[in-house]
Motif scaffolding. Structure first.
Motif, short mmCIF file in Angstrom:
data_model
loop_
_atom_site.label_atom_id
_atom_site.label_comp_id
_atom_site.label_asym_id
_atom_site.label_seq_id
_atom_site.Cartn_x
_atom_site.Cartn_y
_atom_site.Cartn_z
N SER A 61 0.84 -1.20 0.00
CA SER A 61 0.00 0.00 0.00
C SER A 61 0.88 1.25 0.00
O SER A 61 2.06 1.20 0.36
N LYS A 62 0.27 2.36 -0.37
CA LYS A 62 1.03 3.61 -0.43
C LYS A 62 1.62 3.97 0.93
O LYS A 62 2.67 4.60 1.02
N ARG A 63 0.97 3.55 2.00
CA ARG A 63 1.46 3.84 3.34
C ARG A 63 2.82 3.19 3.61
O ARG A 63 3.62 3.69 4.40
N SER A 64 3.07 2.05 2.97
CA SER A 64 4.30 1.32 3.24
C SER A 64 5.33 1.43 2.13
O SER A 64 6.31 0.71 2.12
N ARG A 65 5.10 2.35 1.19
CA ARG A 65 6.07 2.53 0.11
C ARG A 65 7.07 3.64 0.46
O ARG A 65 6.74 4.59 1.17
N LEU A 66 8.25 3.52 -0.09
CA LEU A 66 9.29 4.52 0.12
C LEU A 66 9.33 5.45 -1.09
O LEU A 66 9.62 5.00 -2.21
N PRO A 67 9.04 6.73 -0.90
CA PRO A 67 9.11 7.66 -2.05
C PRO A 67 10.54 7.70 -2.63
O PRO A 67 11.52 7.69 -1.88
N HIS A 68 10.60 7.75 -3.94
CA HIS A 68 11.89 7.86 -4.65
C HIS A 68 12.85 6.74 -4.23
O HIS A 68 14.06 6.96 -4.08
N HIS A 399 11.22 -4.02 12.44
CA HIS A 399 9.97 -3.87 13.18
C HIS A 399 9.03 -2.89 12.46
O HIS A 399 7.83 -3.14 12.35
N ARG A 400 9.58 -1.80 11.96
CA ARG A 400 8.76 -0.83 11.24
C ARG A 400 8.18 -1.45 9.97
O ARG A 400 7.01 -1.21 9.62
N LEU A 401 8.99 -2.24 9.28
CA LEU A 401 8.47 -2.92 8.09
C LEU A 401 7.38 -3.91 8.46
O LEU A 401 6.40 -4.08 7.72
N ALA A 402 7.53 -4.57 9.60
CA ALA A 402 6.48 -5.50 10.04
C ALA A 402 5.18 -4.76 10.31
O ALA A 402 4.08 -5.26 10.02
N GLU A 403 5.27 -3.57 10.88
CA GLU A 403 4.07 -2.77 11.12
C GLU A 403 3.41 -2.35 9.81
O GLU A 403 2.18 -2.27 9.72
N THR A 418 13.40 -9.73 21.04
CA THR A 418 13.31 -8.78 22.15
C THR A 418 12.90 -7.40 21.68
O THR A 418 12.34 -6.62 22.43
N SER A 419 13.18 -7.07 20.43
CA SER A 419 12.82 -5.76 19.92
C SER A 419 11.41 -5.75 19.36
O SER A 419 10.98 -4.77 18.76
N GLY A 420 10.66 -6.84 19.54
CA GLY A 420 9.28 -6.86 19.10
C GLY A 420 9.09 -7.68 17.85
O GLY A 420 9.98 -8.40 17.39
N ILE A 421 7.91 -7.60 17.27
CA ILE A 421 7.56 -8.33 16.07
C ILE A 421 8.37 -7.79 14.89
O ILE A 421 8.42 -6.59 14.65
N LEU A 422 9.00 -8.70 14.15
CA LEU A 422 9.88 -8.31 13.06
C LEU A 422 9.35 -8.77 11.72
O LEU A 422 8.58 -9.73 11.63
N ARG A 423 9.80 -8.10 10.70
CA ARG A 423 9.50 -8.50 9.32
C ARG A 423 10.36 -9.68 8.90
O ARG A 423 9.97 -10.46 8.04
N ASN A 424 11.53 -9.84 9.53
CA ASN A 424 12.53 -10.81 9.10
C ASN A 424 12.98 -11.63 10.30
O ASN A 424 13.34 -11.08 11.34
N ALA A 425 13.00 -12.96 10.15
CA ALA A 425 13.38 -13.83 11.27
C ALA A 425 14.82 -13.58 11.71
O ALA A 425 15.14 -13.68 12.90
#
Length: 586
Positions: A61-68, A399-403, A418-425
């Motif tokens: 989604s546009k919310r999770s895309r990186l501009p440029h 973690h931000r990518l997982a969100e 320990t740093s929370g839910i992650l996008r990558n194991a």
């Protein structure tokens, strides 16, 4: 060949590359261009990669895309702040599109499974990847084969089939295949496995490692016997002296540099997905423990690029480094989506855990720029702060990518990081960066410099002679006689005992053999403490090193929590890649 690749926008920087980097790029990485003569330029290559990896942003989604994103990815690579592993450099935006370097393939105890694994190995190597195998499930030599009423030939005989297959597969037209073969210490054929590389003609396409367990290490310490277990039956077939086996392992490592060791219990204590299975194997350089069919995409940040010169002395720019870590994690996660996997099983396993491996290169150069000798306690302190920062920032980025995009599908919430839910194991690892460090113009991985002058044998036997640029620059500032220095560089790797060179320079440029084995191990252990995966590092020893020094290094690595160890005594291998002169190992 590829179509004409669009050039990067004029506002973006052009890469500033050394002569050695340009030679390597032309020989191995720059694509031939359809509709034009010659090959793409380095700038075209980086833009090809950046635009391809940035296209993964459109999946979300546009919310999770990186501009440029393409421009930012390009600039990060063109400034040589970060480079991905070689398959991504070679294949992103091209027809092959296989972007991972590391794969582990299963080998079960049946002829059909073994031959299927050989087929899978060939496909992975053809696509540009390296493979790791545990041969521990194969029944031992002389064991019963009920289907034929015959005798088993054992894992080593089948390893030779994998080795031969590698000989005839050229990776992507540019890379020769690499393998890791692992056998656990309690396999009945372990003594034959340990001795295998003492014959230089054996297993020339394999690195070998012995999987050590805590119970074995306790038995060695207590000078007890331990059981060898037939993997077919699960029953003990013999008891032998743990100390005798350890001594054989030390002898082989002293003589040939192999096998290395993997501390399997340490690896599995850090396994982020234990419910998916026990980790038994790694990639060819040992830094990436993986489950069967998993792959991992690696990338490394050139930390020597992040030094700020201030009136009160040089400092590491942690602010800019943190920004680069976050961008690099996003880049590597995008690679998983853009990857074209050689097998459906690999794609499924990889996307289940989305493992990435972000590490560093240029660490020795960073210390030189900070005016800190590698073989000092201050260097260990820098390593601790640097890797702790890298891990915390990389986990925060994952973690931000997982969100934004969701966590990796296999996440077990009872055992979340320990740093929370992650996008990558897994997020961090330390790779050897042998070739990409040449492109970046920096020292490889976390190793000390190998020599002030290095002769590196690259593809097709070509030799690249390099002199450490920071040393040459400082020598000129000091007004040293470079012709007189060159005479010494031609003869020896180290400058520690050259009285005509100022003492502060001699201390600042220790080579791999100037560094005590214990310091090598302690440096590896610090980086391991903050690495989700493993650490690729060689404990370089001079040719005069004793077996006792090898043994002490292995025991210290286990004590300090390393996941594995490789020692290399200079001159113990005829085909070593690095040397200090064109005719002499060092």
């Amino acid at each position: 060949m590829i179509p004409m690749t669009a050039a990067p926008p004029d506002r973006l920087p052009l890469p500033l590359l050394t002569t050695e980097a340009r030679v390597v790029l032309r020989n191995r990485y720059l694509a031939k261009r359809r509709g034009a003569t010659g090959r793409e330029t380095p700038a075209h290559m980086f833009w090809r990669i950046a635009t391809d990896i940035a296209s993964a942003e459109l999946r979300y989604s546009k919310r999770s895309r990186l501009p440029h994103a393409a421009s930012r990815f390009y600039e990060m690579m063109a400034r040589l702040d970060f480079l991905p592993n070689s398959p991504t450099l070679m294949n992103a935006g091209r027809s092959l599109q296989q972007l991972s370097a590391c794969f582990v393939l299963p080998v079960e105890d049946s002829l059909a499974s073994i031959l299927e694994s050989v087929k899978s190995q060939a496909l992975v190597h053809q696509s540009g990847g390296g493979t790791g195998f545990s041969f521990n499930r194969i029944r031992p030599r002389h064991d019963l084969v009920a289907s034929t009423n015959g005798m088993a030939s054992g894992p080593i005989s089948f390893m030779r089939v994998f080795n031969l297959t590698t000989d005839v597969i050229k990776q992507g037209g540019a890379r020769r295949g690499a393998n890791m073969g692992i056998l656990q210490i309690d396999h009945p054929d372990i003594l034959d496995f340990i001795a295998l590389k003492r014959n230089p003609a054996e297993m020339t396409n394999f690195n070998l490692s012995v999987g050590l367990t805590r119970s074995f290490m306790r038995a060695r310490k207590q000078n007890r016997f331990y059981a060898l277990i037939n993997p077919r039956t699960g029953l003990a077939v013999k008891r032998i002296s743990a100390r005798m086996v350890f001594d054989r392992l030390v002898d082989a490592a002293w003589e040939s540099g192999e096998p290395g060791v993997l501390f399997l219990d340490t690896i599995n204590r850090a396994n982020p997905t234990p419910r998916l299975g026990r980790i038994e194997a790694t990639n060819p350089c040992g830094e990436q423990p993986l489950l069967p069919f998993e792959s991992c995409t690696l990338g490394s940040i050139n930390v020597s690029n992040f030094v700020l010169e201030r009136p009160d002395g040089p400092v590491l720019d942690y602010s800019r480094l943190g920004e680069t870590v976050e961008l690099a994690v996003r880049f590597l996660d995008n690679v998983i989506d853009r990857n074209r996997y050689p097998l459906a099983e690999i794609e499924a396993a990889t996307k289940r855990t989305r493992k990435i491996g972000l590490g560093i290169m240029g660490f020795a150069d960073l210390l030189i720029r900070l005016r800190i000798p590698y073989d000092s306690d201050q260097a260990l302190a820098v390593a601790r702060r640097l890797m702790q920062f890298l891990k915390s920032q990389a986990h925060r980025a994952s973690h931000r990518l997982a969100e934004e995009r969701g966590p990796y599908p296999a996440l077990h919430r009872d055992r979340a990081h320990t740093s929370g839910i992650l996008r990558n194991a897994t997020v961090t690892t330390i790779a050897p960066t042998g070739t990409i460090s040449i492109i970046a113009g920096c020292s490889p991985g976390i190793e000390p410099i190998y020599a002030i002058q290095t002769v590196r044998t690259v593809l097709n036997g070509r030799q690249l002679v390099t002199r450490h640029p920071l040393f040459m620059r400082m020598a000129r500032v000091e007004g040293l006689d470079l012709d007189r220095i060159q005479t010494h560089l031609d003869a020896a790797p180290s400058i520690r005992d050259v009285p005509t060179i100022p003492s502060h320079l001699r201390l600042l440029f220790p080579t791999a053999h100037d560094v005590a084995p214990e310091h090598h191990v302690r440096m590896q252990a610090i980086f391991q403490r903050y690495s989700d995966s493993g650490v690729s590092k060689t404990i370089n020893l001079p040719s005069t090193a004793t077996r006792q020094e090898v043994a002490r290094a292995l025991l210290l690595a286990h004590e300090l929590g390393c996941k594995g160890l490789t020692v290399f005594r200079s001159g113990s291998r005829a085909d070593q890649v690095l040397s200090c002169t064109k005719t002499k190992s060092c």
